[in-house]
Enzyme design. Structure first.
Site, mmCIF file in Angstrom:
data_model
loop_
_atom_site.group_PDB
_atom_site.id
_atom_site.type_symbol
_atom_site.label_atom_id
_atom_site.label_comp_id
_atom_site.label_asym_id
_atom_site.label_seq_id
_atom_site.Cartn_x
_atom_site.Cartn_y
_atom_site.Cartn_z
ATOM 1 N N LYS A 201 -24.799 47.472 -4.386
ATOM 2 C CA LYS A 201 -23.952 46.158 -4.568
ATOM 3 C C LYS A 201 -24.474 45.284 -3.128
ATOM 4 C CE LYS A 201 -19.389 44.671 -3.190
ATOM 5 N NZ LYS A 201 -17.975 45.180 -2.843
ATOM 6 N N GLN A 202 -24.903 46.033 -2.313
ATOM 7 C CA GLN A 202 -25.457 45.157 -0.920
ATOM 8 C C GLN A 202 -26.209 46.001 -0.217
ATOM 9 O OE1 GLN A 202 -20.923 45.483 -0.025
ATOM 10 N NE2 GLN A 202 -21.828 44.779 2.173
ATOM 11 N N GLU B 113 -20.857 49.509 -1.811
ATOM 12 C CA GLU B 113 -19.620 50.135 -2.186
ATOM 13 C C GLU B 113 -19.769 50.507 -3.883
ATOM 14 O OE1 GLU B 113 -16.761 47.103 -1.255
ATOM 15 O OE2 GLU B 113 -16.490 47.798 0.774
ATOM 16 N N TRP C 233 -15.606 44.309 9.067
ATOM 17 C CA TRP C 233 -16.672 44.540 9.892
ATOM 18 C C TRP C 233 -17.730 43.353 9.835
ATOM 19 C CZ3 TRP C 233 -21.916 46.252 8.024
ATOM 20 C CH2 TRP C 233 -22.077 45.949 6.601
ATOM 21 N N ASP C 234 -17.384 42.565 8.784
ATOM 22 C CA ASP C 234 -18.200 41.150 8.908
ATOM 23 C C ASP C 234 -18.105 40.522 9.955
ATOM 24 O OD1 ASP C 234 -17.103 42.205 6.199
ATOM 25 O OD2 ASP C 234 -17.090 40.158 5.368
HETATM 26 C C1 BGC Z 1 -18.097 44.047 0.825
HETATM 27 C C2 BGC Z 1 -17.734 44.478 2.276
HETATM 28 C C3 BGC Z 1 -16.953 43.417 2.932
HETATM 29 C C4 BGC Z 1 -15.850 42.841 2.203
HETATM 30 C C5 BGC Z 1 -15.385 41.580 2.878
HETATM 31 C C6 BGC Z 1 -16.681 43.588 0.222
HETATM 32 O O1 BGC Z 1 -17.143 42.989 -1.201
HETATM 33 O O2 BGC Z 1 -18.672 45.144 0.038
HETATM 34 O O3 BGC Z 1 -18.869 44.770 2.784
HETATM 35 O O4 BGC Z 1 -16.565 43.960 4.239
HETATM 36 O O5 BGC Z 1 -16.313 42.574 1.088
HETATM 37 O O6 BGC Z 1 -16.238 40.636 2.899
#
Ligand code: BGC
Length: 767
Positions: A599-600, A487, A356-357
């Site tokens: 985490k984000q 996550e 999804w990035d």
């Molecule tokens: C992130 C995801 C991301 C993936 C690839 C993961 O660490 O939590 O949001 O899509 O990395 O960049």
């Protein structure tokens, strides 16, 4: 941490640390969208290294390996594969191989990545026990102009007469470090090795991608070309061109080596071989310098459209150019079968696949710096995979054309296999919907939306219509068992971001269809027929969107990240011990899940996407609350917080977060740069400047800015491609200036004030 010298256009590293080779291999990676490689040494190296060279779009379906099989898991994880390597040059001096891990004393090592021109240069000097001093300088680039070609100029000089054996080679005995079953992914079909034609034909097992790896080399003594210097040889791992030469003290022996890959989507060997012959023929008439000249020119075109200049802060200047440089090395936008891998061509983790990035981060970067066709290719990538997204949802029990796009993919099929992400991190569907909206808003072109985008949206809405449940207790639609962007929480109920973005997505689809019905009844009829869509479905979507559960903590004025978040012990990140960071490398998983650490960007990701829907008070309280618990251990996180901080006038906090985003790899914040670079989040650094410090938004078909620069920055300048025109924005402490590449009757808005361009295409206002 490596200390790279601060330079506006270069990444410079001095000094030799054999334990940090893998970090440097990532940082100095080069690529051209079609292929790329880590900055491995040309000569042999027995120390810790990750040899990596990759061909875009070529993957291996590595059979899934999990401890406990769950129904619905994909059968394989598609992995971008480590390809035969064409960069190797083995060098023996007086019969002793050069291996920096073994030489007596490395006196100097310097690496320079010249981002302006796309050139990687390495210089070393070392001594052997008997006082032989060897100096090596190598320059390398992968042509932006010629997709299949890379070039190396490798120079050796010694302080006494020596016998040198220099052998450029192709290494085809390659395996992936992350192979699930220690399988080799390639099958070598044929090797051809003559003085003028050295190539290896390899096929990827199972997928049958056919790739030719080729090389061509010449040898020079003090720039005088040597006639027929090589003897073609081979062994079970390599084909090589061996030359034995007596090199005089102080003379420079130069190996010029060209190499690369030719592959074809249609897997026709004849076609690939003819193309390779063409490439080799072309190389007969080209030198390292002539290829470099045209390569440089391509880079100057890219910088001409996308450079960002920051006065007063060279560290940030270097960082943003590094980010823009790496993004352009990863994806060129001319092929709808390709995409941005989170690690690009710099490592194996994340399989080089699409996440999804792309939609959440890379699409806005492409919109602002590339012709709109580039973003269209990214949208078409998903459209072309819609059938597979429908199949993917079917495997999980959904019906009626419901589409679940994969979390990770190479070809539309899901290849991620952790249940809490594969089955539950379903918010990814909404980022794909958002990108369709974003493209339409930015370009003003609604053709994609009406022709293809709506089909994608309908598939996604049908998924949500079946994925929500109605809670009798809450009298609301709820979404259970999900993983949000954060996550560090799995299998939660009512992740606010997922619920809110679903609400938005359903409304957007219904609104778009209603407009179509009114303005273009014929297309509306066609769409309904093609998708067998019913008005009752649309009514249901609206009903869900109006009644979806969105939990708020009214006392704090914040949205609740998910059910139960406030049961946690809300201890702030500030109190964490430095030695515990990053948590994912130091804490057990259950401890992370129980903790309040995020985490984000999660709630804030939603606030960022849909900011117009919230008042400033609510944005402020959510930012102030959630920033305290966010550890930013996903590279995708600090940029989003930085943009929201700018919106709130917290420019210095935004600046701190921007540095973390843009120098994530250069300063190795997350202690994992050895595995490769974080390419997709680099788009986020660009967003933090353009949408953050310049405050750019698109509203009613116009560009709007609300600038606020960090104290340290004397001036910010960048270019934006908007509706086929290039706008150059210059912001300094008291003045906002914009110039346009054509003379048109356009307006922009700065701090809500309407500005008209003068006859010379210029507009300015005090700020
Ligand atoms: C992130 C995801 C991301 C993936 C690839 C993961 O660490 O939590 O949001 O899509 O990395 O960049």
């Amino acid at each position: 941490m490596h200390n790279y010298k601060i330079h506006p256009w270069k990444i410079i590293q001095n000094g030799w640390d054999p334990d940090k080779v893998m970090e440097s291999e990532s940082i100095f990676s080069i690529g051209n969208g079609s292929m790329g490689q880590r900055a491995n040494f040309e000569e042999d190296f027995s120390g810790k290294t990750h040899q990596g060279s990759y061909v875009a779009g070529v993957y291996y379906p590595d059979k899934t390996k999990v401890g406990w099989w769950k129904n619905g898991y994909p059968k394989y994880f598609a992995k971008v594969i480590n390809a035969p390597s064409w960069i190797g040059i083995s060098v023996l001096i007086d019969e002793i191989p050069i291996d920096l891990n073994k030489v007596y004393k490395v006196e100097m090592l310097e690496r320079i990545l010249d981002m302006k021109n796309g050139l990687y240069e390495r210089s070393i000097s070392f001594k052997t026990k008997d006082n032989l001093k060897v100096e090596i300088n190598s320059k390398r680039f992968i042509s932006l102009k010629r997709k299949s070609i890379g070039a190396i100029s490798y120079n050796i000089k010694c302080n006494r007469d020596v016998n040198i054996t220099a052998s450029p080679y192709i290494d085809y005995d390659i395996s992936n470090e992350d192979s699930n079953w220690d399988e080799k992914f390639w099958e070598t079909k044929e090797k051809i090795n003559t003085q003028n034609r050295s190539l290896v034909k390899s096929s990827v097992k199972k997928t049958d991608f056919n790739v030719i790896t080729f090389m061509k080399a010449d040898l020079y003594d003090n720039n005088v070309k040597l006639e027929n210097p090589f003897i073609a040889k081979s062994n079970s791992k390599k084909i090589l061109l061996e030359s034995k030469y007596s090199l005089k003290k102080g003379h420079t022996l130069k190996v010029v080596k060209f190499g690369g890959y030719v592959n074809s989507i249609c897997n026709d060997w004849n076609k690939i071989e003819n193309k390779t012959n063409e490439v080799l023929k072309l190389l007969e008439n080209m030198s390292f310098e002539s290829l470099y000249l045209e390569h440089k020119h391509e880079w100057s075109k890219i910088w001409g459209k996308s450079d960002v200049k920051i006065k007063g802060d060279i560290k940030s200047q270097q960082a943003i150019r590094f980010n823009i440089f790496q993004l352009n090395q990863t994806y060129r936008g001319d092929n709808p079968n390709l995409n941005f891998g989170p690690k690009g061509f710099t490592g194996e983790k994340y399989g080089g696949s699409t996440y999804w990035d792309t939609e959440a981060y890379c699409v806005p970067f492409c919109l602002g710096t590339k012709p709109q066709e580039v973003t269209l290719n990214l949208l078409n990538y998903r459209y072309n995979q819609l059938d597979k997204a429908i199949d993917n949802a079917k495997i999980l029990g959904f019906k009626n054309g419901a589409a679940l796009f994969p979390m990770v993919t190479m070809n539309g099929e899901e290849c991620h296999n952790e249940w809490e992400i594969t089955f539950e991190e379903i918010h990814r569907n909404n980022a794909i919907a958002y990108a369709i909206f974003n493209y339409t808003r930015y370009t003003g072109d609604s053709k994609y939306l009406n022709n293809k985008g709506l089909e994608v949206l309908v598939g996604i809405c049908r998924f949500w219509a079946q994925r929500v449940s109605y809670s009798n207790k809450k009298k609301k639609y709820v979404i259970l068992g999900v993983t949000g962007p954060n996550e560090y929480e799995n299998n939660v109920n009512n992740n606010w971001y997922t619920n809110y973005s679903t609400k938005w997505c359903l409304e957007f689809a219904v609104d778009t269809i209603s407009i179509m019905k009114k303005d273009n009844p014929e297309s509306f009829e066609k769409l309904f027929k093609k998708l067998n869509l019913k008005e009752s479905e649309l009514d249901y979507w609206l009903k869900i969107s109006k009644n979806i559960y969105l939990n708020e903590n009214k006392d704090l004025g914040v949205f609740v990240q998910q059910d139960g978040f406030f049961d946690k012990e809300l201890s702030e990140v500030e109190k964490l011990d430095y030695s515990d960071r990053p948590l994912n490398q130091n804490w057990s998983w259950d401890r992370i899940l129980r903790s309040p650490y995020i985490k984000q960007a999660d709630v804030l990701q939603g606030i960022y996407f849909f900011e117009d829907k919230f008042d400033i008070k609510s944005i402020r309280s959510n930012y102030e609350f959630y920033e305290k618990f966010t550890v930013h251990e996903s590279s995708l996180s600090p940029c989003i917080h930085s943009i929201v901080a700018c919106k709130l006038g917290k420019t210095e906090s935004a600046y701190y977060l921007f540095k973390r985003a843009s120098r994530l790899d250069l300063d190795d914040y997350n202690k994992e740069v050895n595995e490769g670079l974080h390419i997709t989040s680099m788009a986020g650094s660009w967003l933090a400047i353009v949408e953050g410090f310049a405050g750019m938004r698109i509203k009613n078909n116009s560009l709007h800015f609300t600038p606020s620069l960090p104290k340290k920055w004397e001036e910010l300048m960048f270019k934006i491609t908007f509706r086929q025109n290039i706008y150059t924005i210059k912001i300094n402490k008291g003045l906002f200036q914009c110039s346009l590449n054509i003379n048109k009757n356009f307006y922009i808005y700065v701090n809500s004030k309407k500005l008209k361009f003068d006859r010379n295409g210029k507009a300015s206002v005090s700020i």
